[in-house]
Design a protein around this motif. Sequence first.
Motif, PDB file in Angstrom:
ATOM      1  N   LEU A 144       0.937  -1.210  -0.117  1.00 11.18           N
ATOM      2  CA  LEU A 144      -0.136  -0.033   0.016  1.00 11.18           C
ATOM      3  C   LEU A 144       0.744   1.341   0.012  1.00 11.18           C
ATOM      4  CD1 LEU A 144      -2.508  -1.107   2.737  1.00 11.18           C
ATOM      5  CD2 LEU A 144      -2.890  -1.005   0.127  1.00 11.18           C
ATOM      6  N   HIS A 145       2.159   1.068   0.469  1.00 11.03           N
ATOM      7  CA  HIS A 145       2.974   2.136   0.511  1.00 11.03           C
ATOM      8  C   HIS A 145       2.587   3.371   1.364  1.00 11.03           C
ATOM      9  CE1 HIS A 145       5.421   0.139  -2.500  1.00 11.03           C
ATOM     10  NE2 HIS A 145       4.511   0.144  -3.358  1.00 11.03           N
ATOM     11  N   TRP A 146       1.914   3.015   2.461  1.00 12.15           N
ATOM     12  CA  TRP A 146       1.383   3.821   3.356  1.00 12.15           C
ATOM     13  C   TRP A 146       2.536   4.615   4.095  1.00 12.15           C
ATOM     14  CZ3 TRP A 146      -3.442   1.721   6.032  1.00 12.15           C
ATOM     15  CH2 TRP A 146      -4.644   1.651   5.057  1.00 12.15           C
ATOM     16  N   ASN A 147       2.220   5.848   4.666  1.00 11.94           N
ATOM     17  CA  ASN A 147       3.094   6.419   5.882  1.00 11.94           C
ATOM     18  C   ASN A 147       2.850   5.989   7.070  1.00 11.94           C
ATOM     19  OD1 ASN A 147       4.828   7.932   7.072  1.00 11.94           O
ATOM     20  ND2 ASN A 147       3.732   9.964   6.761  1.00 11.94           N
ATOM     21  N   TRP A 148       3.254   4.840   7.575  1.00 11.92           N
ATOM     22  CA  TRP A 148       2.638   4.251   8.764  1.00 11.92           C
ATOM     23  C   TRP A 148       2.558   5.154  10.077  1.00 11.92           C
ATOM     24  CZ3 TRP A 148      -0.450   0.498   8.323  1.00 11.92           C
ATOM     25  CH2 TRP A 148      -0.274  -0.521   7.250  1.00 11.92           C
ATOM     26  N   PRO A 149       3.489   6.213  10.180  1.00 14.92           N
ATOM     27  CA  PRO A 149       3.582   7.076  11.210  1.00 14.92           C
ATOM     28  C   PRO A 149       2.109   7.854  11.391  1.00 14.92           C
ATOM     29  CG  PRO A 149       5.461   7.138  10.601  1.00 14.92           C
ATOM     30  CD  PRO A 149       4.920   6.282   9.463  1.00 14.92           C
ATOM     31  N   THR A 150       1.619   7.842  10.271  1.00 16.69           N
ATOM     32  CA  THR A 150       0.417   8.946  10.125  1.00 16.69           C
ATOM     33  C   THR A 150      -1.093   7.737  10.184  1.00 16.69           C
ATOM     34  OG1 THR A 150       0.109   8.599   7.597  1.00 16.69           O
ATOM     35  CG2 THR A 150       1.451  10.294   8.714  1.00 16.69           C
ATOM     36  N   LYS A 151      -0.872   6.563  10.562  1.00 21.77           N
ATOM     37  CA  LYS A 151      -2.062   5.866  10.274  1.00 21.77           C
ATOM     38  C   LYS A 151      -2.222   5.096  11.727  1.00 21.77           C
ATOM     39  CE  LYS A 151      -2.163   6.441   5.977  1.00 21.77           C
ATOM     40  NZ  LYS A 151      -3.144   6.809   5.363  1.00 21.77           N
ATOM     41  N   LYS A 152      -3.410   4.860  11.886  1.00 19.84           N
ATOM     42  CA  LYS A 152      -4.116   4.356  13.324  1.00 19.84           C
ATOM     43  C   LYS A 152      -4.676   2.746  12.950  1.00 19.84           C
ATOM     44  CE  LYS A 152      -7.676   4.966  16.953  1.00 19.84           C
ATOM     45  NZ  LYS A 152      -8.480   5.634  17.571  1.00 19.84           N
ATOM     46  N   LYS A 170       3.479  -1.380  14.900  1.00 18.55           N
ATOM     47  CA  LYS A 170       4.144  -0.427  15.927  1.00 18.55           C
ATOM     48  C   LYS A 170       5.647  -0.080  15.231  1.00 18.55           C
ATOM     49  CE  LYS A 170       1.317  -1.932  19.709  1.00 18.55           C
ATOM     50  NZ  LYS A 170       1.525  -2.701  21.077  1.00 18.55           N
ATOM     51  N   ASN A 171       6.512  -1.148  15.055  1.00 24.24           N
ATOM     52  CA  ASN A 171       7.950  -0.846  14.769  1.00 24.24           C
ATOM     53  C   ASN A 171       7.937   0.163  13.487  1.00 24.24           C
ATOM     54  OD1 ASN A 171       9.128  -2.177  16.722  1.00 24.24           O
ATOM     55  ND2 ASN A 171       8.998  -4.213  15.718  1.00 24.24           N
ATOM     56  N   ALA A 172       6.782   0.065  12.663  1.00 20.31           N
ATOM     57  CA  ALA A 172       6.906   0.805  11.327  1.00 20.31           C
ATOM     58  C   ALA A 172       6.253   2.295  11.589  1.00 20.31           C
ATOM     59  CB  ALA A 172       5.892   0.159  10.505  1.00 20.31           C
ATOM     60  N   GLY A 173       5.854   2.415  12.870  1.00 21.75           N
ATOM     61  CA  GLY A 173       5.453   3.860  13.218  1.00 21.75           C
ATOM     62  C   GLY A 173       3.919   3.809  13.457  1.00 21.75           C
ATOM     63  N   ALA A 174       3.276   2.864  13.139  1.00 23.24           N
ATOM     64  CA  ALA A 174       1.888   3.063  13.426  1.00 23.24           C
ATOM     65  C   ALA A 174       1.252   3.281  14.532  1.00 23.24           C
ATOM     66  CB  ALA A 174       1.019   1.908  12.594  1.00 23.24           C
ATOM     67  N   GLN A 175       0.147   3.993  15.112  1.00 20.01           N
ATOM     68  CA  GLN A 175      -0.386   3.813  16.226  1.00 20.01           C
ATOM     69  C   GLN A 175      -1.314   2.623  16.280  1.00 20.01           C
ATOM     70  OE1 GLN A 175      -2.968   6.981  16.990  1.00 20.01           O
ATOM     71  NE2 GLN A 175      -3.897   6.176  18.874  1.00 20.01           N
ATOM     72  N   VAL A 176      -1.226   1.683  17.166  1.00 17.73           N
ATOM     73  CA  VAL A 176      -1.962   0.342  17.103  1.00 17.73           C
ATOM     74  C   VAL A 176      -2.731   0.343  18.598  1.00 17.73           C
ATOM     75  CG1 VAL A 176      -1.803  -2.302  16.975  1.00 17.73           C
ATOM     76  CG2 VAL A 176      -0.240  -0.870  15.642  1.00 17.73           C
ATOM     77  N   GLU A 177      -4.039  -0.008  18.308  1.00 21.66           N
ATOM     78  CA  GLU A 177      -4.917  -0.532  19.524  1.00 21.66           C
ATOM     79  C   GLU A 177      -5.336  -1.902  19.237  1.00 21.66           C
ATOM     80  OE1 GLU A 177      -8.140   1.865  22.250  1.00 21.66           O
ATOM     81  OE2 GLU A 177      -7.604   2.733  20.205  1.00 21.66           O
ATOM     82  N   ALA A 178      -5.367  -2.801  20.031  1.00 21.37           N
ATOM     83  CA  ALA A 178      -5.818  -4.310  19.888  1.00 21.37           C
ATOM     84  C   ALA A 178      -6.888  -4.425  20.996  1.00 21.37           C
ATOM     85  CB  ALA A 178      -4.586  -4.920  20.251  1.00 21.37           C
ATOM     86  N   PHE A 179      -7.926  -5.037  20.564  1.00 20.67           N
ATOM     87  CA  PHE A 179      -9.251  -5.351  21.184  1.00 20.67           C
ATOM     88  C   PHE A 179      -9.313  -6.928  21.439  1.00 20.67           C
ATOM     89  CE2 PHE A 179     -10.185  -1.277  19.639  1.00 20.67           C
ATOM     90  CZ  PHE A 179     -10.430  -0.389  21.222  1.00 20.67           C
ATOM     91  N   SER A 180      -9.294  -7.448  22.542  1.00 22.83           N
ATOM     92  CA  SER A 180      -9.699  -8.967  22.773  1.00 22.83           C
ATOM     93  C   SER A 180     -11.214  -9.109  22.545  1.00 22.83           C
ATOM     94  CB  SER A 180      -8.940  -9.518  24.011  1.00 22.83           C
ATOM     95  OG  SER A 180      -7.680  -9.573  24.050  1.00 22.83           O
ATOM     96  N   VAL A 181     -11.668  -9.627  21.668  1.00 24.40           N
ATOM     97  CA  VAL A 181     -13.111  -9.875  21.729  1.00 24.40           C
ATOM     98  C   VAL A 181     -13.626 -11.375  21.912  1.00 24.40           C
ATOM     99  CG1 VAL A 181     -13.627  -8.052  19.813  1.00 24.40           C
ATOM    100  CG2 VAL A 181     -12.938 -10.191  18.990  1.00 24.40           C
ATOM    101  N   TYR A 182     -12.751 -12.100  22.271  1.00 22.83           N
ATOM    102  CA  TYR A 182     -12.882 -13.349  22.654  1.00 22.83           C
ATOM    103  C   TYR A 182     -11.751 -14.173  23.447  1.00 22.83           C
ATOM    104  CZ  TYR A 182     -10.367 -15.163  18.584  1.00 22.83           C
ATOM    105  OH  TYR A 182      -9.407 -15.532  17.734  1.00 22.83           O
TER     106      TYR A 182
END
Length: 269
Positions: A144-152, A170-182
């Motif tokens: 996708l060639h995204w600029n990961w530090p600007t992505k959630k 995260k190492n690529a700079g993205a903001q990551v939020e994980a949800f355990s749904v089960y």
Amino acid sequence: MSNKTIVITRPSGQARQLSEALQVSLRNSGFTLESAPKIISLPLLTIAPKGDDLLVGQITTALKTADLAIFVSPNAIECTMRLLEHPWKALSNKPVPIGVMGGSSMAALKNHGVGLEANPAKVILPQNNTQWDSEGLWTELQNLHWNWPTKKVIIFKGEGGRDWLADTLKNAGAQVEAFSVYARVPLDLNSSAWNEIHKMEFANSLWILTSSEAVRYLGQAKLPLALATAVCPHHNIASAAEQIGFGEVTTCEPGDEALIGASQVWLAN
């Protein structure tokens, strides 16, 4: 009845689907009631969906500003969609792109109408089914060639499990939020579901293994697995099967069709 046994180790609902498809395939291949193998369902893990208003609120808020949502499994899709009780497109001002790791997840999305809308959300899937895993999805995301530090990025998962993809993002700079749904609840070792397993002939058994975590739990049952054969749709699962002592471990491509084909090959030998 044949003296051969096929053990399906998926959670109950998924096991039933595979068992029914396998029985149809066997009949179409000329197996009769007398010549067909016995098929046993041994749900090593039960999927326990989470459901509380706090979690729903957190997910709903996160999706409003998300650039990408990743579902790690069909179970993650089923539990999330049931939890939110809204069409995917209604959860954000813009269609949030979705990343999945395999064909079963694509099918689960379609079951909930995702990807079938007039203006559907983009669904990202590894193109090569031999790469239907976290690493394969990351390869696809890099295209996708995204600029990961600007992505959630939002990740829907079960409790525990691998964090490789979240860590990589995260190492690529993205903001990551994980949800355990089960949560995954192991089958009680004293459950009556084991009774047929203890009675069967292990040297004539084929185990269909589709979860590394389930395989590691199976190792606690102290069964004579050195006599048995396992078929696995991923090398990580195959490695886990070897580690707990299966005598023969084979791998196949992902998907029920490949698992059924591998079962047919085993029956022919």
